[in-house]
Design an enzyme around this catalytic site. Sequence first.
Site, PDB file in Angstrom:
ATOM      1  N   ASP A 199       0.870  -1.164   0.000  1.00 31.90           N
ATOM      2  CA  ASP A 199       0.000   0.000   0.000  1.00 31.90           C
ATOM      3  C   ASP A 199       0.918   1.228   0.000  1.00 31.90           C
ATOM      4  OD1 ASP A 199      -2.085   1.743  -0.047  1.00 31.90           O
ATOM      5  OD2 ASP A 199      -3.157   0.879   1.640  1.00 31.90           O
ATOM      6  N   TRP A 200       0.344   2.359  -0.387  1.00 28.33           N
ATOM      7  CA  TRP A 200       1.173   3.543  -0.667  1.00 28.33           C
ATOM      8  C   TRP A 200       1.885   4.060   0.601  1.00 28.33           C
ATOM      9  CZ3 TRP A 200       0.095   1.230  -4.637  1.00 28.33           C
ATOM     10  CH2 TRP A 200       0.247   1.728  -5.925  1.00 28.33           C
TER      11      TRP A 200
END
Length: 821
Positions: free
Chosen positions: A244-245
């Site tokens: 995930d970012w």
Amino acid sequence: MNTANEVPREEAAVTQAPSATEAAVETALARLDLDTKTRLLAGQDRWSLPPVPEIGLKSLVMSDGPIGVRGVRWSADDPSIALPSPTALAATWDPGLAHRAGVLLAQEARRKGVHVLLAPTVNLHRSPLGGRHFECYSEDPYLTGVIGSGYVNGVQSGGVGTTVKHFVANDAETDRFTVDNLISARALRELYLAPFEAIVENAHPWGIMTAYNSVNGTTMSEHHYLVNEVLRGEWGFDGFNVSDWTAARSTVDAINGGLDVAMPGPRTVYGEALARAVRDGKADEATVDEAVRNVLRLAVRVGALETAEPAVTEPPETVDGVGLAREIARRSFVLVKNDNHALPLKPGGTVALIGAAARDARVLGGGSATVFLDRIVSPLDGLTEALPEGTLSYAIGADPNTEPATADKGFTLRAVCRGADGTVLATSGIPNGQIHWSFADLPEGVSFDNLHSVELTGTFTPRHTGVHTLGIKGTGAFQLAVNGVTYYDGVQAHDEGDPFEGFFSSPVPRAQVELTAGEPVDVSLTHVVALDEDSLREDVTITLAHQEPQRDPDELIAEAVEAARAADTAVVVVATTDRVESEGFDRTDLALPGRQDDLVRAVAAANPNAVVVVNSGSPVEMPWRDEVAAVLLSWFPGQEGGAAFADVLVGTHEPGGRLPTTWGSLTDAPVSQVVPENGELPYSEDVFIGYRAWDKAGRAPAYPFGHGLGYTDWDYKSVEVCGNVAKVRVLNSGDRPGREIVQVYLAPAERASDRPARWLAGFAVVEAGPGETVEAVVDIPRRAFEVWDEATDSWAFVKGAYNIHVGRSIADRRITVAVHV
Ligand code: BGC
């Protein structure tokens, strides 16, 4: 009339013969040196991986979903179709429709040069307070897996990859980057991992996104056991795994924990840092090679590696996105109550439409799920089009926005980028008062080296006369001016440290300006860009917010009551706002914001035909539900929501949805905890979430899982169980054609304290004309009879006596058959 079981047996998207793909992957891999390999595992910017022209590898581009394709630029220049929210898609209980949604999204992705859609979100509705509830499908793992499989198969049939997310247990937002969710092996397997497992088995996703959170002490971007052993080892997942970012925090633990790609870039824990770790003997090159293989395999599948044939050479036929958005919306609306056939509206009657959201519809959820749309059809637009002239009136009634929201209606804005000496570097159109730029989003000629300030500038034409409030979200130096008068010149400080604060924080009111309806004014918000040297982020995220003049709430309600009294039917649209329901934070209650509950009660007292439409992505409390004639849940209905709303209100179509999640009050909800203590969130309810928990607690919710009415009635005639198939005969006993979702629940004949009382085992969709009897054929998978045995670390088939219930919801069980397995 179509009497077939419409739940398709999901065929995974056709992929190339594995040997040809693997050969191309090995050839490409052999030509890469260590530095190129590690570079390929890190974003070159916010959304893409670097190209490697020497081996014919194009840059792989990713973009958020799940209800549209935003593309790589935070800009209005290239809008996307916006379908209804994932909760809505799940409410259709139709994997065939989810498949068609996927095909459309692949089409949008290809049009925008996107290879991988960052979707679907298949975390579960563990607590109704979860901020991204709207973005997940259901509280039930089986329904989530079926809808998710349809979606992934659809997207991938268009030659575009997916990343099923967030693996695993990102079920709430509070402290989402660090929370350690403590979950038993059994609950993990039976609930939280189950949709991922089903999708891997039935749709062979080309990607997975690991979650921000930890599970049982290990952060998911380093979870060797769950990623390498369970996902890849046990289930045979052969796609790529992206963080995930900003979730990837360590080089060696991440690569050993099975993380292939660290996003976003360019500053990540992979790239040079990973090459160094290999040279220093801290990581194995063979492990890096495995990750690169996964990326190259993705590249082959999506057609980004020139030397190999992609998985899909003939994309499916073009889908009409506007038509599909409208179809999904009306198929997703859940009519939970309809006394005296209040709906559909009687032809020729007058209608008072009430509610701020009837005019300014909330059609999609906030955060990374945001896309920029071409158009929005509001309920007011939809009904104006559908009803004869002179039969519709409109009143605001109550405004759910209790603080300024992103500047939108009436604003025409552009962003002007300047260098330190004030030179204009570039100008770019922006969709509303929000910008969220990484360096790849920066307009042509602008970089973080030469950018000094960004000015959001343009005009605002008010709809109402009075005192308007302007506010600012974001941190750093800002200057706000209206018609040349400076209202704020100062610095907003950092708050909680969420990297997306400019998105999710509360706006700070900075100007109160008296304006006249219809008279445009100049607006300017200037932000001096100062990058945070210590973080891995390089972006500009700021928001200009606006709030209409605040009218006396009692006066607004009184106006609405008057309109309701004068009409045959009063339709009130109530809604949540992005300050109440969004990515980035959890909800603190389930109440409708502002005075909306008071509004509904007052309208219900004035008109016996009061219909309430709830425009929210997830459950809200409806304390007035016994006082109104009908309640229709419309979710975040996507760009065509208002048109679908009109279809259903006037009755050209019936509302087709069934609840994918239990709706009840927060006080009654058996599982609601989302706030960790000392960094830990124990899932102490174990396997009892959603209806499993309501059943255990012996509480009746407002509306049970699976519930939803159409415009006809159904009699359940008979059930025949043969092997793992239940054949259910149902009669359409009403006077118009309809569609029924026949639900099958499995219940141990003797209640065991460690097993839920009953659970969804299968379902099928049938259609029938009035007086027609049709047969639904429902498969009951073996897994429905299994539990995860923690002692042997394996699935155990539980033999014995069961009841098979068929019916219209978990509470409305029409026929029961006893079986012994
Ligand atoms: C979200 C992801 C999303 C990513 C990129 C994250 O904050 O959790 O779901 O895909 O950002 O926008």
